[in-house]
Design a protein around this motif. Structure first.
Motif, PDB file in Angstrom:
ATOM      1  N   SER A  13       5.090 -43.725   4.358  1.00  0.00           N
ATOM      2  CA  SER A  13       5.645 -44.127   5.656  1.00  0.00           C
ATOM      3  C   SER A  13       6.638 -43.099   6.177  1.00  0.00           C
ATOM      4  N   VAL A  14       7.455 -42.573   5.297  1.00  0.00           N
ATOM      5  CA  VAL A  14       8.433 -41.564   5.693  1.00  0.00           C
ATOM      6  C   VAL A  14       7.723 -40.298   6.163  1.00  0.00           C
ATOM      7  N   ILE A  15       6.679 -39.886   5.444  1.00  0.00           N
ATOM      8  CA  ILE A  15       5.916 -38.704   5.853  1.00  0.00           C
ATOM      9  C   ILE A  15       5.252 -38.932   7.208  1.00  0.00           C
ATOM     10  N   GLY A  16       4.732 -40.136   7.434  1.00  0.00           N
ATOM     11  CA  GLY A  16       4.128 -40.461   8.725  1.00  0.00           C
ATOM     12  C   GLY A  16       5.131 -40.393   9.857  1.00  0.00           C
ATOM     13  N   VAL A  17       6.330 -40.918   9.649  1.00  0.00           N
ATOM     14  CA  VAL A  17       7.366 -40.886  10.684  1.00  0.00           C
ATOM     15  C   VAL A  17       7.814 -39.450  10.951  1.00  0.00           C
ATOM     16  N   ILE A  18       7.984 -38.669   9.888  1.00  0.00           N
ATOM     17  CA  ILE A  18       8.378 -37.262  10.048  1.00  0.00           C
ATOM     18  C   ILE A  18       7.310 -36.495  10.817  1.00  0.00           C
ATOM     19  N   THR A  19       6.036 -36.742  10.505  1.00  0.00           N
ATOM     20  CA  THR A  19       4.943 -36.089  11.216  1.00  0.00           C
ATOM     21  C   THR A  19       4.942 -36.483  12.684  1.00  0.00           C
ATOM     22  N   PHE A  20       5.139 -37.774  12.962  1.00  0.00           N
ATOM     23  CA  PHE A  20       5.186 -38.255  14.341  1.00  0.00           C
ATOM     24  C   PHE A  20       6.308 -37.573  15.122  1.00  0.00           C
ATOM     25  N   VAL A  21       7.497 -37.575  14.559  1.00  0.00           N
ATOM     26  CA  VAL A  21       8.657 -37.023  15.266  1.00  0.00           C
ATOM     27  C   VAL A  21       8.523 -35.513  15.452  1.00  0.00           C
ATOM     28  N   SER A  22       8.096 -34.807  14.406  1.00  0.00           N
ATOM     29  CA  SER A  22       7.975 -33.352  14.528  1.00  0.00           C
ATOM     30  C   SER A  22       6.865 -32.966  15.502  1.00  0.00           C
ATOM     31  N   ASN A  23       5.757 -33.720  15.518  1.00  0.00           N
ATOM     32  CA  ASN A  23       4.702 -33.419  16.475  1.00  0.00           C
ATOM     33  C   ASN A  23       5.151 -33.752  17.893  1.00  0.00           C
ATOM     34  N   TYR A  24       5.923 -34.811  18.046  1.00  0.00           N
ATOM     35  CA  TYR A  24       6.424 -35.176  19.366  1.00  0.00           C
ATOM     36  C   TYR A  24       7.376 -34.109  19.902  1.00  0.00           C
ATOM     37  N   LYS A  25       8.181 -33.553  19.005  1.00  0.00           N
ATOM     38  CA  LYS A  25       9.171 -32.564  19.433  1.00  0.00           C
ATOM     39  C   LYS A  25       8.553 -31.180  19.633  1.00  0.00           C
ATOM     40  N   TYR A  26       7.701 -30.746  18.683  1.00  0.00           N
ATOM     41  CA  TYR A  26       7.183 -29.377  18.718  1.00  0.00           C
ATOM     42  C   TYR A  26       5.738 -29.278  19.199  1.00  0.00           C
ATOM     43  N   GLU A  27       5.068 -30.402  19.387  1.00  0.00           N
ATOM     44  CA  GLU A  27       3.700 -30.477  19.908  1.00  0.00           C
ATOM     45  C   GLU A  27       2.721 -29.592  19.121  1.00  0.00           C
ATOM     46  N   TYR A  28       2.627 -29.849  17.823  1.00  0.00           N
ATOM     47  CA  TYR A  28       1.675 -29.134  16.972  1.00  0.00           C
ATOM     48  C   TYR A  28       0.237 -29.432  17.365  1.00  0.00           C
ATOM     49  N   SER A  29       0.007 -30.567  17.989  1.00  0.00           N
ATOM     50  CA  SER A  29      -1.362 -30.959  18.322  1.00  0.00           C
ATOM     51  C   SER A  29      -1.998 -30.043  19.354  1.00  0.00           C
ATOM     52  N   LYS A  30      -1.206 -29.232  20.057  1.00  0.00           N
ATOM     53  CA  LYS A  30      -1.781 -28.269  20.994  1.00  0.00           C
ATOM     54  C   LYS A  30      -2.542 -27.170  20.259  1.00  0.00           C
ATOM     55  N   LEU A  31      -2.184 -26.942  19.015  1.00  0.00           N
ATOM     56  CA  LEU A  31      -2.835 -25.902  18.224  1.00  0.00           C
ATOM     57  C   LEU A  31      -4.146 -26.374  17.601  1.00  0.00           C
ATOM     58  N   ILE A  32      -4.404 -27.683  17.645  1.00  0.00           N
ATOM     59  CA  ILE A  32      -5.553 -28.277  16.980  1.00  0.00           C
ATOM     60  C   ILE A  32      -6.559 -28.737  18.029  1.00  0.00           C
TER      61      ILE A  32
END
Length: 128
Positions: A13-32
């Motif tokens: 759960s902690v890893i999921g929340v960290i992934t959510f927050v970091s993707n929301y802030k840095y938008e890693y999904s644009k690279l995928i």
């Protein structure tokens, strides 16, 4: 509650929340290429969902000596609960991917509360 119990219960759960927050802030999904990732995740999660349900059925019906040892050790409930969590997780993954592909959020310009709907859905998908 020991440290290993805390890791077992809350680490994913902690890893999921960290992934959510970091993707929301840095938008890693644009690279995928999220469309392709969603398509493949539907395949993977559907297969794992069916396999894990079959394993759960076999666990509940098994009365062999190995199962008797698990029951005597008092670990059957933990085994079934962890299998249920995996089944639910694979179903959630398939469901979120189907929503993403079904609504074509990849091309979405809709905004909810001044936040792009695609950005929110990418964060949710990557954190699952």
């Amino acid at each position: 509650m020991t440290l290993s119990n805390l890791k077992y219960r809350y680490l994913s759960s902690v890893i999921g929340v960290i992934t959510f927050v970091s993707n929301y802030k840095y938008e890693y999904s644009k690279l995928i290429d999220t469309e392709k990732l969603m398509d493949k995740s539907i395949d993977f999660s559907s297969i794992s969902f069916g396999f894990l349900l079959a394993v759960l059925t076999l666990l509940l019906q098994n009365t062999g000596p190995a199962m008797q040892r698990i029951i005597k050790a008092g670990r059957l409930k933990d085994l079934i609960n962890s299998n249920k969590k995996a089944v639910i997780s694979s179903a959630i993954l398939a469901f979120t991917a189907l929503i993403f592909i079904g609504f074509k959020l990849n091309d979405s310009t809709q905004f909810i509360f001044d936040v792009n709907l695609k950005k929110i859905s990418n964060c949710i998908f990557l954190s699952v």
